[in-house]
Design a protein around this motif. Structure first.
Motif, PDB file in Angstrom:
ATOM      1  N   LEU A  15       0.832  -1.214   0.000  1.00 60.45           N
ATOM      2  CA  LEU A  15       0.000   0.000   0.000  1.00 60.45           C
ATOM      3  C   LEU A  15       0.864   1.261   0.000  1.00 60.45           C
ATOM      4  O   LEU A  15       0.344   2.355  -0.201  1.00 60.45           O
ATOM      5  N   SER A  16       2.180   1.093   0.249  1.00 61.03           N
ATOM      6  CA  SER A  16       3.035   2.280   0.395  1.00 61.03           C
ATOM      7  C   SER A  16       3.007   3.161  -0.856  1.00 61.03           C
ATOM      8  O   SER A  16       3.106   4.379  -0.773  1.00 61.03           O
ATOM      9  N   THR A  17       2.822   2.535  -2.046  1.00 58.14           N
ATOM     10  CA  THR A  17       2.779   3.353  -3.275  1.00 58.14           C
ATOM     11  C   THR A  17       1.571   4.289  -3.254  1.00 58.14           C
ATOM     12  O   THR A  17       1.618   5.370  -3.832  1.00 58.14           O
ATOM     13  N   PHE A  18       0.492   3.849  -2.586  1.00 58.46           N
ATOM     14  CA  PHE A  18      -0.697   4.716  -2.514  1.00 58.46           C
ATOM     15  C   PHE A  18      -0.551   5.763  -1.405  1.00 58.46           C
ATOM     16  O   PHE A  18      -1.163   6.819  -1.458  1.00 58.46           O
ATOM     17  N   VAL A  19       0.257   5.422  -0.376  1.00 61.75           N
ATOM     18  CA  VAL A  19       0.412   6.337   0.769  1.00 61.75           C
ATOM     19  C   VAL A  19       1.474   7.413   0.467  1.00 61.75           C
ATOM     20  O   VAL A  19       1.355   8.549   0.918  1.00 61.75           O
ATOM     21  N   SER A  20       2.488   7.049  -0.360  1.00 65.96           N
ATOM     22  CA  SER A  20       3.633   7.966  -0.542  1.00 65.96           C
ATOM     23  C   SER A  20       3.273   9.376  -1.028  1.00 65.96           C
ATOM     24  O   SER A  20       3.926  10.340  -0.628  1.00 65.96           O
ATOM     25  N   PRO A  21       2.221   9.574  -1.872  1.00 61.37           N
ATOM     26  CA  PRO A  21       1.912  10.971  -2.258  1.00 61.37           C
ATOM     27  C   PRO A  21       1.527  11.857  -1.066  1.00 61.37           C
ATOM     28  O   PRO A  21       1.552  13.075  -1.164  1.00 61.37           O
ATOM     29  N   TYR A  22       1.158  11.235   0.066  1.00 64.11           N
ATOM     30  CA  TYR A  22       0.702  12.014   1.234  1.00 64.11           C
ATOM     31  C   TYR A  22       1.733  11.949   2.360  1.00 64.11           C
ATOM     32  O   TYR A  22       1.386  11.969   3.533  1.00 64.11           O
ATOM     33  N   LYS A  23       3.034  11.844   1.974  1.00 63.66           N
ATOM     34  CA  LYS A  23       4.063  11.606   3.006  1.00 63.66           C
ATOM     35  C   LYS A  23       4.162  12.748   4.010  1.00 63.66           C
ATOM     36  O   LYS A  23       4.492  12.521   5.163  1.00 63.66           O
ATOM     37  N   TRP A  24       3.840  13.999   3.575  1.00 64.99           N
ATOM     38  CA  TRP A  24       3.942  15.117   4.533  1.00 64.99           C
ATOM     39  C   TRP A  24       2.882  15.001   5.618  1.00 64.99           C
ATOM     40  O   TRP A  24       3.128  15.253   6.782  1.00 64.99           O
TER      41      TRP A  24
END
Length: 586
Positions: A15-24
């Protein structure tokens, strides 16, 4: 598509690929998490002051300052928890929406043979149930698991700092907690996957019965359907019950072990206080930290069950996302030029459906549809007429031979560009539950209302559309249930007229209509066929007599080709078809 059941939670890393755009946002949530965990652990220090200086020394000012310290910390924790919870939950909602979108976008680009072997109910369940499950788990369970893990580690460090001997007693119980978590967690994971699969079966079964409700009622099969659905529901319940049972055993087992350890620790610690080997404040702080470790462990064991379900849901979603479409644009794409002749050539084509690989649907077929001419396809049921339409639109690729459009193998073209050159008017038109405008404009979304109305007039549909309650803005109900057969057909023809294709595919639209509807539809089709290359699956002699060429098919092979007169002389199968299938109009 194998469903390998990983017994760990590593699949959640996918799921990290979906979470990475919201890393901030995630980073901010982590900062809030670490801050609130640190502040919560500081409360133990307040408890120590409260007991040692407030109670033991009977000092009201010390008691007041200890209480003020605890209240101030609590307020800071509340603010930090708000930010942590809000940020993580909003990321959960966002990621779930992104996954839902990614799965849908991927599913509608897949090759049609995928849907021969996978039920729409199962795909719908993955799109809705599984993504909703992820939403709640990423949004709350994941955040609780991280918080509990951090609190557990922090509280253990504070335990060592407070009293080394008692900490060893607490830690000795940890393996007894972890073993059931790991053993039962694995079972919960397998049951979660089964639970989601069985829910998909329930949805699938219900969807099918509702879709064919008139058939169900006309055969009086309601009782049978109720009983069959009850069996599906019962299966899903049983798997769900087993999953809940395993989780209940896990949670209650952890509680017994953890609180037994705390009781043992209290006995040893109490003895030390009585013998003057540690202060009451230290024991109070120690109990506070031990309870934090215990509650964190209990939360982790509960949340692990949720995360097992998330892993099963993720597995089902990733499974779909990993399916590669068998029909795609090639790397060395040939663009479709407006001057390309609208000529179709089937050259030595052999084809079997993927679900029936041993059975030829088309055998060694050579056939040409000339530009601007009408080619009629006739033959008994199962002759391969509809299959030719599916191959031509590149829903499937032939195993051997090639199909050429304008002299180019259609596998060298972008499937979407190729399909834009064609319009299909099927026997059972596909209408959507939107309004008339949306249905006619489907495939040509940029068309203006005036162009839609002009197309409807050419399709002899304008008059009946005007009589609908809201005219062109009338909603048609699911699959156009509010229209008659002839009306649906004319909407489909208007859609094809608006698309203005080079090639027209007609799965003869008039065969199931009454004479008045047929008259309108026939006139609409004549307007549509002018100047276009047309392939018609013919069921009526009137259609065949207008055709420039007639191809007689049987069992996927071309038996003969010619016009009506020559075939009546030379082709026995054609004579038989005319005598049987077309006799009422000869």
């Amino acid at each position: 598509m194998g469903s390998k059941h990983n017994s760990n939670l590593s699949i959640l890393l996918r799921l990290s690929t979906f979470v990475s755009p919201y890393k901030w946002r995630v980073t901010a949530a982590l900062i809030a998490l670490v801050t609130t965990a640190s502040l919560t652990l500081s409360i133990g220090y307040g408890v120590r002051i409260l007991i040692d200086q407030g109670f033991a020394q009977q000092s009201l000012p010390q008691l007041t300052s200890a209480i003020q310290f605890i209240v101030a910390l609590t307020l800071c924790i509340a603010v930090g928890t708000f930010f942590r919870f809000y940020l993580v939950s909003s990321v959960g909602e966002r990621v779930s929406a992104d996954i839902r979108l990614a799965v849908f976008n991927h599913v509608i680009s897949l090759h049609p043979s995928y849907f021969e072997t996978h039920s729409s109910g199962d795909i719908m369940s993955r799109l809705t149930t599984d993504t909703t499950l992820l939403q709640s788990i990423i949004g709350s369970s994941f955040s609780m698991a991280m918080r509990s893990a951090l609190m557990c580690v922090g509280a253990i460090i504070m335990l060592f700092a407070t009293n080394f001997k008692l900490t060893l007693i607490v830690l000795a119980s940890v393996p007894f907690v972890l073993v059931p978590i790991l053993v039962y967690g694995r079972r919960v994971r397998a049951l979660s996957r089964q639970s989601q699969d069985s829910m998909a079966d329930v949805g699938s079964y219900a969807g099918e019965a509702i879709e064919h409700i008139k058939t169900v009622q006309s055969f009086g099969s309601q009782q049978y359907e109720k009983a069959a659905f009850a069996v599906e529901v019962e299966k899903a319940f049983e798997v769900g019950r087993q999953r809940v049972q395993q989780r209940a055993i896990l949670i209650s087992g952890v509680i017994v072990i953890v609180f037994s350890a705390i009781a043992g620790m209290l006995w040893v610690g109490g003895s030390d206080v009585i013998h003057g080997q540690m202060s009451a404040g230290d024991l109070g702080a120690f109990v506070f930290y031990a309870i934090m470790v215990a509650s964190s462990m209990a939360t982790i064991s509960e949340v692990l069950g949720e995360l097992q379900r998330a892993a099963a849901a993720t597995e089902r979603l990733i499974e779909i996302l990993q399916v590669k479409s068998e029909i795609s644009a090639p790397d060395d794409l040939v663009p479709i030029h407006p001057t390309m002749p609208a000529e179709i050539v089937f050259d030595s084509v052999n084809f079997s459906y993927p679900s029936r690989p041993g059975q030829h649907a088309i055998k060694q077929l050579n056939l040409t549809a000339e530009q601007g001419k009408v080619l009629a396809l006739v033959g008994p049921s199962g002759a391969g007429k509809t299959t030719l339409f599916e191959l031509l639109q590149r829903f499937y690729d032939p195993q051997q031979g090639q199909i050429r459009f304008g002299g180019v193998d259609i596998r060298q073209l972008d499937p979407n560009d190729l399909r834009r050159q064609m319009a299909l008017v099927p026997q059972q038109p596909a209408l959507f539950s939107q309004d008339v405008l949306h249905n006619i404009r489907y495939g040509t979304p940029e068309a203006s209302d005036e162009q839609v109305i002009a197309a409807a007039k050419k399709a002899h549909a304008h008059e009946f559309i005007e009589t609908l309650p809201q005219g062109y803005h009338s909603f048609l109900g699911e699959r156009g249930v509010r229209l008659s057969g002839g009306q649906k057909q004319r909407i489909a023809i208007a859609r094809a007229i608006l698309k203005d294709p080079k090639i027209l595919l007609l799965d003869e639209a008039t065969s199931a209509l009454d004479s008045e509807s047929e008259h309108h539809v026939q006139q609409a089709l004549e307007a549509l066929m002018k100047g276009r290359t047309t392939l018609i699956i013919a069921h009526r002699l009137s259609t065949i007599q207008h055709a420039d060429k007639i191809a007689v098919l049987d069992g996927g092979t071309l038996v003969d080709i010619g016009d009506h007169q020559s075939l009546m002389q030379s082709c026995e199968l054609y004579q038989r078809l005319v005598a049987l299938q077309f006799k009422h109009l000869t």
